[in-house]
Design a protein around this motif. Sequence first.
Motif, PDB file in Angstrom:
ATOM      1  N   ALA A 311       0.843  -1.190   0.000  1.00 13.57           N
ATOM      2  CA  ALA A 311       0.000   0.000   0.000  1.00 13.57           C
ATOM      3  C   ALA A 311       0.881   1.244   0.000  1.00 13.57           C
ATOM      4  CB  ALA A 311      -0.934   0.007   1.207  1.00 13.57           C
ATOM      5  N   GLU A 315      -1.736   6.330   1.645  1.00 11.15           N
ATOM      6  CA  GLU A 315      -2.876   5.441   1.878  1.00 11.15           C
ATOM      7  C   GLU A 315      -2.839   4.902   3.312  1.00 11.15           C
ATOM      8  OE1 GLU A 315      -4.765   1.486  -0.331  1.00 11.15           O
ATOM      9  OE2 GLU A 315      -2.866   2.348  -0.986  1.00 11.15           O
ATOM     10  N   ILE A 319      -5.566   5.625   6.421  1.00 11.36           N
ATOM     11  CA  ILE A 319      -6.236   4.481   7.046  1.00 11.36           C
ATOM     12  C   ILE A 319      -5.991   4.466   8.559  1.00 11.36           C
ATOM     13  CG2 ILE A 319      -6.215   1.964   7.207  1.00 11.36           C
ATOM     14  CD1 ILE A 319      -7.734   3.132   4.820  1.00 11.36           C
ATOM     15  N   GLY A 323      -8.868   4.646  11.427  1.00 15.94           N
ATOM     16  CA  GLY A 323      -8.947   3.698  12.544  1.00 15.94           C
ATOM     17  C   GLY A 323      -8.956   4.404  13.886  1.00 15.94           C
ATOM     18  N   ALA A 335      -5.822  -0.959  12.300  1.00 15.11           N
ATOM     19  CA  ALA A 335      -6.308  -0.383  11.041  1.00 15.11           C
ATOM     20  C   ALA A 335      -5.682  -1.045   9.819  1.00 15.11           C
ATOM     21  CB  ALA A 335      -6.034   1.125  11.023  1.00 15.11           C
ATOM     22  N   ILE A 336      -4.376  -1.236   9.845  1.00 18.82           N
ATOM     23  CA  ILE A 336      -3.686  -1.769   8.662  1.00 18.82           C
ATOM     24  C   ILE A 336      -4.065  -3.220   8.390  1.00 18.82           C
ATOM     25  CG2 ILE A 336      -1.424  -2.259   7.654  1.00 18.82           C
ATOM     26  CD1 ILE A 336      -0.354   0.165   9.112  1.00 18.82           C
ATOM     27  N   VAL A 338      -6.850  -4.817   9.215  1.00 21.09           N
ATOM     28  CA  VAL A 338      -8.243  -4.846   8.764  1.00 21.09           C
ATOM     29  C   VAL A 338      -8.358  -4.311   7.345  1.00 21.09           C
ATOM     30  CG1 VAL A 338     -10.546  -3.880   9.158  1.00 21.09           C
ATOM     31  CG2 VAL A 338      -9.191  -4.700  11.090  1.00 21.09           C
ATOM     32  N   TYR A 339      -7.663  -3.223   7.068  1.00 25.36           N
ATOM     33  CA  TYR A 339      -7.700  -2.649   5.724  1.00 25.36           C
ATOM     34  C   TYR A 339      -7.112  -3.620   4.701  1.00 25.36           C
ATOM     35  CZ  TYR A 339      -6.445   0.337   1.786  1.00 25.36           C
ATOM     36  OH  TYR A 339      -6.297   0.862   0.529  1.00 25.36           O
ATOM     37  N   THR A 340      -6.060  -4.329   5.084  1.00 23.31           N
ATOM     38  CA  THR A 340      -5.461  -5.311   4.177  1.00 23.31           C
ATOM     39  C   THR A 340      -6.461  -6.392   3.802  1.00 23.31           C
ATOM     40  OG1 THR A 340      -3.265  -4.919   5.129  1.00 23.31           O
ATOM     41  CG2 THR A 340      -3.591  -6.978   3.918  1.00 23.31           C
ATOM     42  N   LEU A 342      -9.785  -6.217   3.876  1.00 26.21           N
ATOM     43  CA  LEU A 342     -10.858  -5.644   3.056  1.00 26.21           C
ATOM     44  C   LEU A 342     -10.378  -5.349   1.635  1.00 26.21           C
ATOM     45  CD1 LEU A 342     -12.500  -3.183   5.618  1.00 26.21           C
ATOM     46  CD2 LEU A 342     -13.300  -5.450   4.935  1.00 26.21           C
ATOM     47  N   ARG A 343      -9.163  -4.808   1.531  1.00 29.57           N
ATOM     48  CA  ARG A 343      -8.660  -4.441   0.202  1.00 29.57           C
ATOM     49  C   ARG A 343      -8.421  -5.672  -0.662  1.00 29.57           C
ATOM     50  NH1 ARG A 343      -3.448  -3.674  -1.576  1.00 29.57           N
ATOM     51  NH2 ARG A 343      -2.656  -3.820   0.549  1.00 29.57           N
TER      52      ARG A 343
END
Length: 363
Positions: A311, A315, A319, A323, A335-336, A338-340, A342-343
């Motif tokens: 990422a 970005e 994120i 979070g 945050a990272i 969870v974002y990973t 989802l992405r």
Amino acid sequence: MKRTLVAIGVFVVLLGVAIWYFSNIFIYLTISLVLATVLRPMTSQIIRFEVFGGKVPRYIAIFGSYAVVIGVLALFLVLFIPLISNQLEVLASLDFSAVFDSLVQPVRWVETFLINNRLSDGPSGFMVDSVRKGVVDFIHTMDFTEILNQLISFTGNFFIGVLAVGFITFFLLYENGILRRQVIAVIPNKYFEVFISALYKIERLLSNFLLGILFQMISIFSIAAVGLSIVGVNYALTIAVFAAIANLIPYLGPLLGGIFGIAVAVSTSGDFTFNNDTLILVAKVFTVFAVVQATDNLLLQPLIFSKSVKAHPLEIFVIIFVGATIAGIPGMIGAIPVYTVLRVSSTEIYAGFNQYRVFKIKS
């Protein structure tokens, strides 16, 4: 296709509501998954050992891994025991009136400057009296009974969480891959290829992220410990351990580590006056943590966050603050990952539309 998109959207919404409603269970499960991922290689290695001509039972290997973790935590606690003992001795022998007078010395300087330049018509000592009155009023407004009740409640919740995480982690390790098998079992065949691809990429990225975090903590500890030892700060290893753990909190962690380092350095020096020696000591600790922060921002974070989870740094920055807005410090830490998830999931679903054609059914 529209029906499939609606089904996916409804599933995501329901999943989000479930995570929010059962947030404690979700947090326990997430921590357990991380611990199981970290402990699985150690557990597998212990199982390979032969004892009396046979392999070590899996549950014994798991308890062995637990023992290693508890031992490491105990070593960390041992580092803090001398510091806590020292601080208690300092507090017991402290002359609070003298400390207060030394701490308000800068206020006296400002007050003298204002009076001498006729910028204030207040009597001598009016600013110091205001500070003293504010401190006394703050202490009087504190409800120590409520603080004690909150401390007891936090302690109870903490031990419940430890037991829950230990129990869940044990079965995740004992039934190796049980969660993965159960999830795969409910995936329809036409979505199987997309799901496996997404799962593989998520596991690989999160594994790289965890390894990167471990490397970051070791690097922060090493730089802080060496730097503080060179400048002659007491309890350098203890401060370095705290800084490494606090650094798990993006952006805010290094600041907490620096504040803790300065507080420990000043309190253990035994000199609470604003003289040249104290200022030089603060400058030394500040310099060490400035080097730590620069190394973390310029080298470690771009390497860990950007490379491991694929990422852009901007970005990642956005994120993390999202979070923090949603869940405070826990949100910043999680945050990272969870974002990973989802992405990667959304990317694989999109790829499923274009490549696998598994979603192209009649609407």
